[in-house]
Design a protein around this motif. Structure first.
Motif, PDB file in Angstrom:
ATOM      1  N   ILE B  10       0.741  -1.101  -0.173  1.00  0.00           N
ATOM      2  CA  ILE B  10       0.140  -0.019  -0.036  1.00  0.00           C
ATOM      3  C   ILE B  10       1.100   1.376  -0.154  1.00  0.00           C
ATOM      4  CG2 ILE B  10      -1.759   1.316   1.197  1.00  0.00           C
ATOM      5  CD1 ILE B  10      -2.866  -1.382   2.203  1.00  0.00           C
ATOM      6  N   VAL B  11       1.826   1.098   0.810  1.00  0.00           N
ATOM      7  CA  VAL B  11       2.801   2.300   0.848  1.00  0.00           C
ATOM      8  C   VAL B  11       3.655   2.624  -0.522  1.00  0.00           C
ATOM      9  CG1 VAL B  11       4.868   3.379   2.157  1.00  0.00           C
ATOM     10  CG2 VAL B  11       3.129   2.231   3.383  1.00  0.00           C
ATOM     11  N   MET B  12       4.122   1.404  -1.114  1.00  0.00           N
ATOM     12  CA  MET B  12       4.724   1.420  -2.394  1.00  0.00           C
ATOM     13  C   MET B  12       3.661   1.981  -3.339  1.00  0.00           C
ATOM     14  SD  MET B  12       6.854  -2.180  -2.312  1.00  0.00           S
ATOM     15  CE  MET B  12       7.647  -1.906  -3.768  1.00  0.00           C
ATOM     16  N   ALA B  13       2.619   1.576  -3.368  1.00  0.00           N
ATOM     17  CA  ALA B  13       1.655   2.044  -4.366  1.00  0.00           C
ATOM     18  C   ALA B  13       1.589   3.572  -4.275  1.00  0.00           C
ATOM     19  CB  ALA B  13       0.221   1.163  -4.376  1.00  0.00           C
ATOM     20  N   ASP B  14       1.281   3.796  -2.936  1.00  0.00           N
ATOM     21  CA  ASP B  14       0.866   5.265  -2.924  1.00  0.00           C
ATOM     22  C   ASP B  14       1.963   6.356  -3.302  1.00  0.00           C
ATOM     23  OD1 ASP B  14      -0.808   7.484  -1.449  1.00  0.00           O
ATOM     24  OD2 ASP B  14       0.964   7.697  -0.372  1.00  0.00           O
ATOM     25  N   VAL B  15       3.166   5.620  -2.873  1.00  0.00           N
ATOM     26  CA  VAL B  15       4.370   6.465  -3.475  1.00  0.00           C
ATOM     27  C   VAL B  15       4.425   6.654  -4.977  1.00  0.00           C
ATOM     28  CG1 VAL B  15       7.017   6.894  -3.435  1.00  0.00           C
ATOM     29  CG2 VAL B  15       5.716   6.392  -1.357  1.00  0.00           C
ATOM     30  N   LYS B  16       4.342   5.630  -5.655  1.00  0.00           N
ATOM     31  CA  LYS B  16       4.252   5.410  -7.053  1.00  0.00           C
ATOM     32  C   LYS B  16       3.343   6.267  -7.587  1.00  0.00           C
ATOM     33  CE  LYS B  16       6.677   0.751  -7.561  1.00  0.00           C
ATOM     34  NZ  LYS B  16       6.253  -0.298  -7.953  1.00  0.00           N
ATOM     35  N   GLU B  17       2.036   6.184  -7.149  1.00  0.00           N
ATOM     36  CA  GLU B  17       0.961   7.075  -7.743  1.00  0.00           C
ATOM     37  C   GLU B  17       1.214   8.423  -7.454  1.00  0.00           C
ATOM     38  OE1 GLU B  17      -2.024   5.753  -8.741  1.00  0.00           O
ATOM     39  OE2 GLU B  17      -2.995   7.916  -8.856  1.00  0.00           O
ATOM     40  N   LYS B  18       1.999   8.839  -6.518  1.00  0.00           N
ATOM     41  CA  LYS B  18       2.224  10.279  -6.272  1.00  0.00           C
ATOM     42  C   LYS B  18       3.365  10.623  -7.293  1.00  0.00           C
ATOM     43  CE  LYS B  18       0.582  11.342  -1.642  1.00  0.00           C
ATOM     44  NZ  LYS B  18       0.597  10.449  -0.240  1.00  0.00           N
ATOM     45  N   ILE B  19       4.092   9.890  -7.585  1.00  0.00           N
ATOM     46  CA  ILE B  19       5.205  10.082  -8.372  1.00  0.00           C
ATOM     47  C   ILE B  19       4.504  10.227 -10.031  1.00  0.00           C
ATOM     48  CG2 ILE B  19       7.189   9.262  -9.918  1.00  0.00           C
ATOM     49  CD1 ILE B  19       7.988   7.986  -7.177  1.00  0.00           C
ATOM     50  N   ALA B  20       3.459   9.093 -10.286  1.00  0.00           N
ATOM     51  CA  ALA B  20       2.886   9.236 -11.631  1.00  0.00           C
ATOM     52  C   ALA B  20       2.125  10.445 -11.921  1.00  0.00           C
ATOM     53  CB  ALA B  20       2.012   8.045 -11.438  1.00  0.00           C
ATOM     54  N   THR B  21       1.385  11.001 -10.712  1.00  0.00           N
ATOM     55  CA  THR B  21       0.537  12.224 -10.783  1.00  0.00           C
ATOM     56  C   THR B  21       1.403  13.606 -10.499  1.00  0.00           C
ATOM     57  OG1 THR B  21      -0.233  11.973  -8.717  1.00  0.00           O
ATOM     58  CG2 THR B  21      -1.310  10.888 -10.521  1.00  0.00           C
ATOM     59  N   VAL B  22       2.739  13.370 -10.637  1.00  0.00           N
ATOM     60  CA  VAL B  22       3.780  14.491 -10.150  1.00  0.00           C
ATOM     61  C   VAL B  22       3.479  15.192  -8.905  1.00  0.00           C
ATOM     62  CG1 VAL B  22       4.774  14.499 -12.698  1.00  0.00           C
ATOM     63  CG2 VAL B  22       2.708  16.110 -12.013  1.00  0.00           C
ATOM     64  N   VAL B  23       2.618  14.712  -8.068  1.00  0.00           N
ATOM     65  CA  VAL B  23       2.341  15.192  -6.739  1.00  0.00           C
ATOM     66  C   VAL B  23       4.135  15.344  -6.149  1.00  0.00           C
ATOM     67  CG1 VAL B  23       1.773  14.872  -4.400  1.00  0.00           C
ATOM     68  CG2 VAL B  23       0.124  14.550  -6.468  1.00  0.00           C
ATOM     69  N   TYR B  24       4.994  14.181  -6.182  1.00  0.00           N
ATOM     70  CA  TYR B  24       6.173  14.204  -6.027  1.00  0.00           C
ATOM     71  C   TYR B  24       7.044  14.228  -7.458  1.00  0.00           C
ATOM     72  CZ  TYR B  24       5.193  12.011  -1.630  1.00  0.00           C
ATOM     73  OH  TYR B  24       4.746  11.390  -0.129  1.00  0.00           O
TER      74      TYR B  24
END
Lengths: 459, 459
Positions: B10-24
């Motif tokens: 869940i943590v991994m998916a959340d970080v990746k989602e934020k990278i994909a949507t350029v939140v990060y």
């Protein structure tokens, strides 16, 4: 007539270019007026005026006492180079738009394709009749994700003939060659990446890359391929992600890649992690086969592209990608997300035409016809002082130098008003150093009116 | 079988989602282990393990003593939701891929189109024969930038019948409905923008938006359209750029927009500067006309989309956009840059089929056939405790609630192993709250084996 960019417009265009390529992000503070004036070598009042106009447009905003900042994007993507009120003739989309517009009585020696009566019309008609009485699935259903298996098999056999070792499972059908390239760009690039193109290169590569908001760097093109020393330097300095080029017959120059240059490109690419798109849409025009990057590389970092718009029909959309194995699944996901299932009908008609007993004869006739059009066009151009940069072995293009003091942009605008669409050099040039060049399509240059209009328009 | 996400995943998916949507962004420092543990409500050791796995994958990197940072992107775009080793059945691409794969003997009540023998095969065959003996230009040449004029004129007349006032100069042909939507997304969006979709919505909207790296927010869908109170709240809080929805018959629910909701959507859109894509590919299935946003709005902030894949043929690719006047030129530039000229052949065959004297009769027969398939499927599902969320007036879909304790994802995986492709609810749900729902296509659910397999697979 050509509009010279004023200094103010140069600053505005530069800021917009940096926003488009995300060198400046929304919220970025622009250089101070003094710093900008120094770096452009213009007066501070020029920069002030440019910033104020950009503010009026909504591109940037000011915070009192704190300087100018890039606005959050609110205007949709525009692909024109420097705003709508400037001359579009230096714009990579100008030639496409002029060539594609409806055109009774307009002559188009600048366009990039053959007249319809040069294409394989009879084979296409047979292919359509064959489809009309064929399998209901082909007429009605989505294709499988990769596309019609029989056409993919045929394509691998054709590639094998060029030394490219591809499995049908690596080949996917796409609606057109341009869409095939676009799909790979979406797959490989993110905004702000750097891409290398040939200078000059096919103008639509430049328009397409603009749509991807990436930085584009041109490498000077020589008669045997890109200038390798500069290519190596660009790779070292800019760490580009991708190089995009033509195979077989370079557009616009008609040049052919040498074996040595091909080998060096791949060595440099491998060392720096560069990907390559090799666009081979002119493959069937070739008389003596040139080396293919995809063949040397074994489809490991090269994506190989083809289509049938230039030989069979531009009206039936069908292109393909041969992709490195490891990327096929992810590319397929992207193909489905962005275009859903492809169709089968276009692929089935292409398959019919390529396997038609008349196809080989048709292509051989086309080669003869092109050679003859080339040898008729050359003296007509040379009489006007328009001299080819090199004599291509094959294909439809002549990349020509104009007599001194002639601006290709101005010439194109003057000829357009006389009903002749030309392809001015800077549409092809990332560095804009081809203002003295023009691309001619010999198959579209058989009408003597073209040369009369040119003679009048030259200075 | 379904794979439950572990806390680490869940943590991994959340970080990746934020990278994909350029939140990060690349280079962004991740929250500290302690801060992340607090915000997820997990133990610090879970976060440490997740960060370490992300580092092993190359997604993030650590600076000793300074924490974890988002890596520069090096891997090409992946559209899968949470890495390749997790269950793809919650992925918006799963249903498409399963439905499009070659499939002898596989039953597909989950797919989104009609069986080929329901489509207008005879009209298509006539259209192909007509093209085969027709104008050489149509067979061989690129279309003009907007596409075949006669088809665009016919489309404006059809739109007028729905109250949509469009000029032919506002209508452009695109290879498919999906590509039409994609073009508008490229035009309007930049990475990091926010887009509203219905929850549930057509799963490919979700896949397509993922390819654009934007943030997606779902608005709960009610039997008369999106929940307006939530819609208003989303507009206020998230300032989305775009709302994308279906016209006429909502996919997957089969619901129809009410006049009042349509009016409120437009009022809110106007007040907040929101653009809307109204996808009307099911228009011809409608029995009683529903309101169109494009009609109320006068094509000012609504982009209206259609295609013929669901009624004429999915194999012949042809869709269209009716766009606000002010954006037509820029959209055309983008169409040419990303796909070059379109073809004319597909448009000509579509035109033949739509003006074929048998078309109206064919569609009326299809309505009868769908109504009959619906009334046969309903009791078969209800016998298994599978109950429709509402009774649609038209179209092919039934959006159904499964008996309690049944996971749609698990059920879809179990049925796939028995040769039945289903469409599990969470593929359609941005909030993933449709795990108890399944979309059925009544036209693809006539085979009794489907219900046997379902009966065995239900818990």
């Amino acid at each position: 007539m050509k509009h010279q960019l004023t200094r103010i417009e140069i600053v505005m265009a530069d800021v917009k270019e940096k926003i488009a390529t995300v060198v400046y992000m929304p919220g970025t503070r622009l250089p101070s007026v003094r710093a900008a004036a120094n770096s452009y070598g213009f007066s501070p009042s020029t920069v002030v005026e440019a910033y104020e106009r950009l503010q009026t447009e909504g591109t940037i905003y000011s915070r009192p006492g704190a300087g100018f900042y890039v606005a959050e994007t609110t205007a949709p993507l525009s692909l024109t180079e420097s705003g709508h009120n400037l001359d579009r003739a230096i714009d990579p989309l100008w030639v496409s738009r002029q060539s594609l517009e409806p055109s009774d009585n307009v002559l188009k020696p600048g366009c990039g394709w053959l007249p319809p009566d040069w294409l394989f019309e009879e084979g296409m008609r047979r292919g359509l009749r064959h489809a009309a009485r064929g399998d209901a699935t082909v007429i009605s259903e989505y294709a499988t994700p990769l596309g019609l298996p029989a056409l993919r098999q045929l394509l691998t056999r054709r590639m094998a003939g060029l030394g490219i070792d591809a499995q049908p499972s690596q080949v996917m059908l796409i609606e057109s060659g341009t869409q095939a390239i676009d799909l790979i760009l979406r797959f490989l690039l993110t905004a702000g990446d750097t891409v290398v193109v040939d200078d000059p290169c096919y103008f639509n590569f430049r328009a397409l890359l603009r749509a991807h908001r990436v930085k584009v760097i041109g490498v000077p093109y020589t008669p045997s391929g890109p200038d390798i020393e500069t290519f190596a330097k660009i790779l070292e300095e800019h760490k580009p992600r991708l190089y995009i080029t033509n195979a077989a017959i370079h557009n616009p120059t008609g040049a052919t890649l040498s074996h040595a240059t091909a080998y060096q490109i791949l060595q440099l690419a491998q060392a720096s992690g560069l990907y390559i798109i090799e666009d081979d849409i002119f493959a069937d025009f070739e008389v003596k086969p040139a080396p293919r990057l995809a063949a040397l590389d074994g489809l490991s970092r090269v994506f190989y592209i083809g289509s049938f718009s230039k030989t069979l029909s531009a009206s039936l959309r069908c292109g393909y990608i041969a992709a490195p194995n490891e990327w096929v699944e992810s590319l397929l996901d992207l193909k489905i997300a962005t275009g859903f299932g492809g169709g089968q009908l276009a692929a089935a008609v292409v398959l019919s035409a390529l396997t038609d007993s008349g196809y080989r004869k048709h292509m051989s006739m086309m080669h003869t016809r092109l050679a003859s059009a080339r040898s008729q066009t050359l003296p007509r151009l040379e009489k006007l002082g328009i001299v080819p940069w090199l004599l291509p072995q094959a294909g439809m293009f002549l990349w020509c130098r104009l007599p001194d003091n002639n601006s290709a942009t101005e010439l194109a605008n003057r000829c357009l008003s006389q009903g002749v669409v030309l392809a001015p050099g800077n549409a092809f040039s990332q560095s804009k150093n081809a203002e003295n060049f023009m691309r001619f399509n010999v198959a579209q240059a058989t009408d003597s009116r073209i040369f009369k209009v040119l003679a009048q328009a030259l200075v």
